[in-house]
Design a protein around this motif. Structure first.
Motif, PDB file in Angstrom:
ATOM      1  N   ASP A   7       5.151  -5.683   1.067  1.00 16.40           N
ATOM      2  CA  ASP A   7       3.759  -6.048   0.811  1.00 16.40           C
ATOM      3  C   ASP A   7       3.174  -6.591   2.117  1.00 16.40           C
ATOM      4  O   ASP A   7       3.542  -7.677   2.571  1.00 16.40           O
ATOM      5  N   SER A   8       2.255  -5.836   2.713  1.00 13.91           N
ATOM      6  CA  SER A   8       1.729  -6.206   4.030  1.00 13.91           C
ATOM      7  C   SER A   8       0.597  -7.229   3.965  1.00 13.91           C
ATOM      8  O   SER A   8       0.117  -7.675   5.015  1.00 13.91           O
ATOM      9  N   HIS A   9       0.198  -7.618   2.747  1.00 14.27           N
ATOM     10  CA  HIS A   9      -0.912  -8.576   2.662  1.00 14.27           C
ATOM     11  C   HIS A   9      -0.885  -9.309   1.327  1.00 14.27           C
ATOM     12  O   HIS A   9      -1.346  -8.794   0.309  1.00 14.27           O
ATOM     13  N   LEU A  10      -0.324 -10.509   1.337  1.00 19.22           N
ATOM     14  CA  LEU A  10      -0.377 -11.361   0.144  1.00 19.22           C
ATOM     15  C   LEU A  10      -0.562 -12.808   0.549  1.00 19.22           C
ATOM     16  O   LEU A  10      -0.413 -13.177   1.718  1.00 19.22           O
ATOM     17  N   HIS A  11      -0.906 -13.633  -0.428  1.00 16.32           N
ATOM     18  CA  HIS A  11      -1.122 -15.063  -0.221  1.00 16.32           C
ATOM     19  C   HIS A  11      -0.370 -15.830  -1.301  1.00 16.32           C
ATOM     20  O   HIS A  11      -0.345 -15.408  -2.459  1.00 16.32           O
ATOM     21  N   PHE A  12       0.212 -16.964  -0.938  1.00 10.87           N
ATOM     22  CA  PHE A  12       0.726 -17.905  -1.916  1.00 10.87           C
ATOM     23  C   PHE A  12      -0.113 -19.175  -1.835  1.00 10.87           C
ATOM     24  O   PHE A  12      -0.546 -19.582  -0.745  1.00 10.87           O
ATOM     25  N   ASP A 229       0.463   7.360  10.039  1.00  6.77           N
ATOM     26  CA  ASP A 229       1.227   6.462  10.906  1.00  6.77           C
ATOM     27  C   ASP A 229       0.504   5.151  11.193  1.00  6.77           C
ATOM     28  O   ASP A 229       1.091   4.248  11.794  1.00  6.77           O
ATOM     29  N   SER A 230      -0.749   5.039  10.779  1.00  4.02           N
ATOM     30  CA  SER A 230      -1.542   3.851  11.111  1.00  4.02           C
ATOM     31  C   SER A 230      -1.990   3.067   9.878  1.00  4.02           C
ATOM     32  O   SER A 230      -2.880   2.226   9.979  1.00  4.02           O
ATOM     33  N   LEU A 231      -1.370   3.322   8.732  1.00  5.57           N
ATOM     34  CA  LEU A 231      -1.754   2.661   7.492  1.00  5.57           C
ATOM     35  C   LEU A 231      -0.570   1.931   6.864  1.00  5.57           C
ATOM     36  O   LEU A 231       0.574   2.384   6.973  1.00  5.57           O
ATOM     37  N   MET A 232      -0.864   0.816   6.199  1.00  5.32           N
ATOM     38  CA  MET A 232       0.146   0.063   5.459  1.00  5.32           C
ATOM     39  C   MET A 232      -0.428  -0.320   4.101  1.00  5.32           C
ATOM     40  O   MET A 232      -1.632  -0.531   3.971  1.00  5.32           O
ATOM     41  N   LEU A 233       0.427  -0.433   3.110  1.00  5.85           N
ATOM     42  CA  LEU A 233       0.005  -0.827   1.768  1.00  5.85           C
ATOM     43  C   LEU A 233       0.190  -2.328   1.571  1.00  5.85           C
ATOM     44  O   LEU A 233       1.196  -2.908   1.989  1.00  5.85           O
ATOM     45  N   GLY A 234      -0.803  -2.933   0.938  1.00  6.42           N
ATOM     46  CA  GLY A 234      -0.721  -4.351   0.604  1.00  6.42           C
ATOM     47  C   GLY A 234      -1.347  -4.598  -0.753  1.00  6.42           C
ATOM     48  O   GLY A 234      -2.125  -3.781  -1.258  1.00  6.42           O
ATOM     49  N   SER A 235      -1.052  -5.743  -1.347  1.00  2.83           N
ATOM     50  CA  SER A 235      -1.543  -6.028  -2.700  1.00  2.83           C
ATOM     51  C   SER A 235      -2.768  -6.935  -2.723  1.00  2.83           C
ATOM     52  O   SER A 235      -3.547  -6.898  -3.662  1.00  2.83           O
ATOM     53  N   ASN A 236      -2.897  -7.807  -1.714  1.00  5.22           N
ATOM     54  CA  ASN A 236      -3.870  -8.896  -1.733  1.00  5.22           C
ATOM     55  C   ASN A 236      -3.634  -9.830  -2.922  1.00  5.22           C
ATOM     56  O   ASN A 236      -4.566 -10.409  -3.473  1.00  5.22           O
ATOM     57  N   TYR A 253      -0.648   3.078  -6.263  1.00  5.73           N
ATOM     58  CA  TYR A 253      -0.388   3.702  -4.963  1.00  5.73           C
ATOM     59  C   TYR A 253       0.583   4.876  -5.109  1.00  5.73           C
ATOM     60  O   TYR A 253       0.381   5.953  -4.546  1.00  5.73           O
ATOM     61  N   LEU A 254       1.649   4.639  -5.869  1.00  3.93           N
ATOM     62  CA  LEU A 254       2.666   5.681  -6.032  1.00  3.93           C
ATOM     63  C   LEU A 254       2.107   6.895  -6.756  1.00  3.93           C
ATOM     64  O   LEU A 254       2.459   8.042  -6.435  1.00  3.93           O
ATOM     65  N   THR A 255       1.242   6.671  -7.718  1.00  2.17           N
ATOM     66  CA  THR A 255       0.619   7.781  -8.445  1.00  2.17           C
ATOM     67  C   THR A 255      -0.138   8.700  -7.490  1.00  2.17           C
ATOM     68  O   THR A 255      -0.125   9.928  -7.645  1.00  2.17           O
ATOM     69  N   VAL A 256      -0.774   8.126  -6.490  1.00  2.00           N
ATOM     70  CA  VAL A 256      -1.518   8.931  -5.513  1.00  2.00           C
ATOM     71  C   VAL A 256      -0.579   9.604  -4.510  1.00  2.00           C
ATOM     72  O   VAL A 256      -0.715  10.800  -4.233  1.00  2.00           O
ATOM     73  N   LEU A 257       0.379   8.856  -3.995  1.00  4.39           N
ATOM     74  CA  LEU A 257       1.197   9.348  -2.882  1.00  4.39           C
ATOM     75  C   LEU A 257       2.450  10.085  -3.335  1.00  4.39           C
ATOM     76  O   LEU A 257       2.967  10.929  -2.592  1.00  4.39           O
ATOM     77  N   GLY A 258       2.953   9.774  -4.513  1.00  3.69           N
ATOM     78  CA  GLY A 258       4.182  10.394  -4.990  1.00  3.69           C
ATOM     79  C   GLY A 258       5.388   9.948  -4.175  1.00  3.69           C
ATOM     80  O   GLY A 258       5.280   9.175  -3.214  1.00  3.69           O
ATOM     81  N   HIS A 259       6.552  10.443  -4.554  1.00  9.55           N
ATOM     82  CA  HIS A 259       7.792  10.135  -3.825  1.00  9.55           C
ATOM     83  C   HIS A 259       7.829  11.041  -2.599  1.00  9.55           C
ATOM     84  O   HIS A 259       8.388  12.146  -2.636  1.00  9.55           O
ATOM     85  N   SER A 260       7.265  10.586  -1.523  1.00  8.96           N
ATOM     86  CA  SER A 260       7.058  11.439  -0.350  1.00  8.96           C
ATOM     87  C   SER A 260       7.327  10.663   0.933  1.00  8.96           C
ATOM     88  O   SER A 260       7.487   9.438   0.918  1.00  8.96           O
ATOM     89  N   SER A 261       7.353  11.385   2.033  1.00 10.66           N
ATOM     90  CA  SER A 261       7.504  10.722   3.325  1.00 10.66           C
ATOM     91  C   SER A 261       6.292   9.838   3.618  1.00 10.66           C
ATOM     92  O   SER A 261       6.418   8.802   4.281  1.00 10.66           O
ATOM     93  N   SER A 267       4.580   2.371   2.531  1.00 11.35           N
ATOM     94  CA  SER A 267       5.140   1.281   1.735  1.00 11.35           C
ATOM     95  C   SER A 267       6.242   0.510   2.459  1.00 11.35           C
ATOM     96  O   SER A 267       6.600  -0.594   2.019  1.00 11.35           O
ATOM     97  N   GLN A 268       6.761   1.076   3.566  1.00  9.12           N
ATOM     98  CA  GLN A 268       7.858   0.394   4.256  1.00  9.12           C
ATOM     99  C   GLN A 268       7.833   0.551   5.767  1.00  9.12           C
ATOM    100  O   GLN A 268       7.671  -0.416   6.497  1.00  9.12           O
ATOM    101  N   THR A 269       7.985   1.792   6.236  1.00 10.48           N
ATOM    102  CA  THR A 269       8.277   2.035   7.648  1.00 10.48           C
ATOM    103  C   THR A 269       7.218   1.472   8.584  1.00 10.48           C
ATOM    104  O   THR A 269       7.542   0.840   9.604  1.00 10.48           O
ATOM    105  N   ASN A 270       5.942   1.709   8.280  1.00  9.11           N
ATOM    106  CA  ASN A 270       4.880   1.264   9.186  1.00  9.11           C
ATOM    107  C   ASN A 270       4.808  -0.255   9.273  1.00  9.11           C
ATOM    108  O   ASN A 270       4.565  -0.818  10.351  1.00  9.11           O
ATOM    109  N   ALA A 271       5.012  -0.932   8.157  1.00  8.80           N
ATOM    110  CA  ALA A 271       4.995  -2.397   8.166  1.00  8.80           C
ATOM    111  C   ALA A 271       6.185  -2.957   8.937  1.00  8.80           C
ATOM    112  O   ALA A 271       6.057  -3.954   9.660  1.00  8.80           O
TER     113      ALA A 271
END
Length: 277
Positions: A7-12, A229-236, A253-261, A267-271
């Motif tokens: 998660d590239s963007h959350l707050h506690f 290569d320039s995007l990351m997923l976050g929840s806020n 997010y997964l519904t849009v992107l599917g199980h893909s590279s 969801s992981q590598t870029n972050a």
């Protein structure tokens, strides 16, 4: 087997310990505000059979704007069970000497970046001549700047991007994908961001918009203009709770992107690459 996500963007929040002036005393007119105006921690994110939170990036939330190191210390004391990095606060248009002093007071093993919100009329602060010098200070310290402004402010964004294009070694992350919405797709600005080697955007924050794009159209547009290569997923999190549950964000997010590279990158590598995880 569950899918690991970063998660590239959350707050506690620790409302009983921190100041949170913006939330306690001048709260935005968000729906279901009571879901947000609570203490939030890693423990308040429910378990999921489909997803596993492997790392997170904690973004400052006004715990103590006069001494932001206090939020970093509180986080280290109370959220130790997962690897994480933290984005703290300093005034990005401060005189460079003052900015250097603020950075020195923020030395912490979790610190990876500085955010200074410049939405609305505050955006003009990004055009101060001190800003690029201060971002250079951050980069020399192994940190980066997280910019939060609306891409609908075309002239402002154009001027700021011109400065980044003239200094392509500077690392900058745009929060909430520039708040693009149904009326402001910001196609040209997004393409310019995608062409800069050290600029990234976080896909998050749609729940704060009056007229957001549907998730599928939003993500597709960002991928087409910025590139995977320039995007990351976050929840806020927990702001997103105003409209949906935490794990529903990742399911959407997964519904849009599917199980893909592409899913793996966003969801992981870029972050991991961006935050040195």
């Amino acid at each position: 087997m569950s899918l690991a996500v970063i998660d590239s963007h959350l707050h506690f929040f620790a409302l009983d310990k921190g100041q949170y002036q913006w939330l306690k005393h001048s709260a935005p007119a968000w729906p279901n505000l009571s879901r947000i105006q609570q203490n939030h921690s890693l423990a308040t994110i429910p378990p999921s059979s489909q997803f596993t939170l492997s790392h997170f990036i904690h973004v400052e939330a006004g715990f103590d704007n006069h001494a932001p190191i206090n939020e970093l210390n509180w986080l280290a004391e109370t959220q130790p069970s997962l690897p994480y990095k933290a984005v703290s606060h300093a005034q990005i248009d401060a005189p460079p000497e003052q900015f250097a002093t603020a950075l020195a007071a923020l030395k912490h093993r979790s610190l990876v970046a500085i955010r200074d919100i410049t939405q609305g009329s505050d955006g003009c602060r990004l055009l101060s001549p001190q800003v690029i010098e201060n971002i250079q200070q951050l980069n020399r310290a192994g940190l980066h700047f997280e910019a939060q402004l609306e891409f609908s402010q075309i002239q402002l964004c154009d001027a700021f991007l011109k400065q980044l294009e003239a200094n392509p070694d500077l690392k900058v992350v745009f929060n909430h994908a520039g708040f693009i919405d149904c009326h402001h797709h910001a196609t040209s600005l997004l393409r310019r961001c995608g062409a800069l080697p050290n600029v990234m955007l976080k896909c998050s924050g749609n729940e704060m918009l009056a007229q957001p794009l549907p998730t599928s159209q939003w993500l597709t547009h960002l991928l087409e203009q910025v590139g995977e290569d320039s995007l990351m997923l976050g929840s806020n999190f927990p702001i997103v709770l105003s409209v949906k549950k935490y794990w529903q964000v990742w399911q959407d997010y997964l519904t849009v992107l599917g199980h893909s590279s592409t899913w793996e990158k966003l969801s992981q590598t870029n972050a991991k690459r961006c935050y040195g995880l």
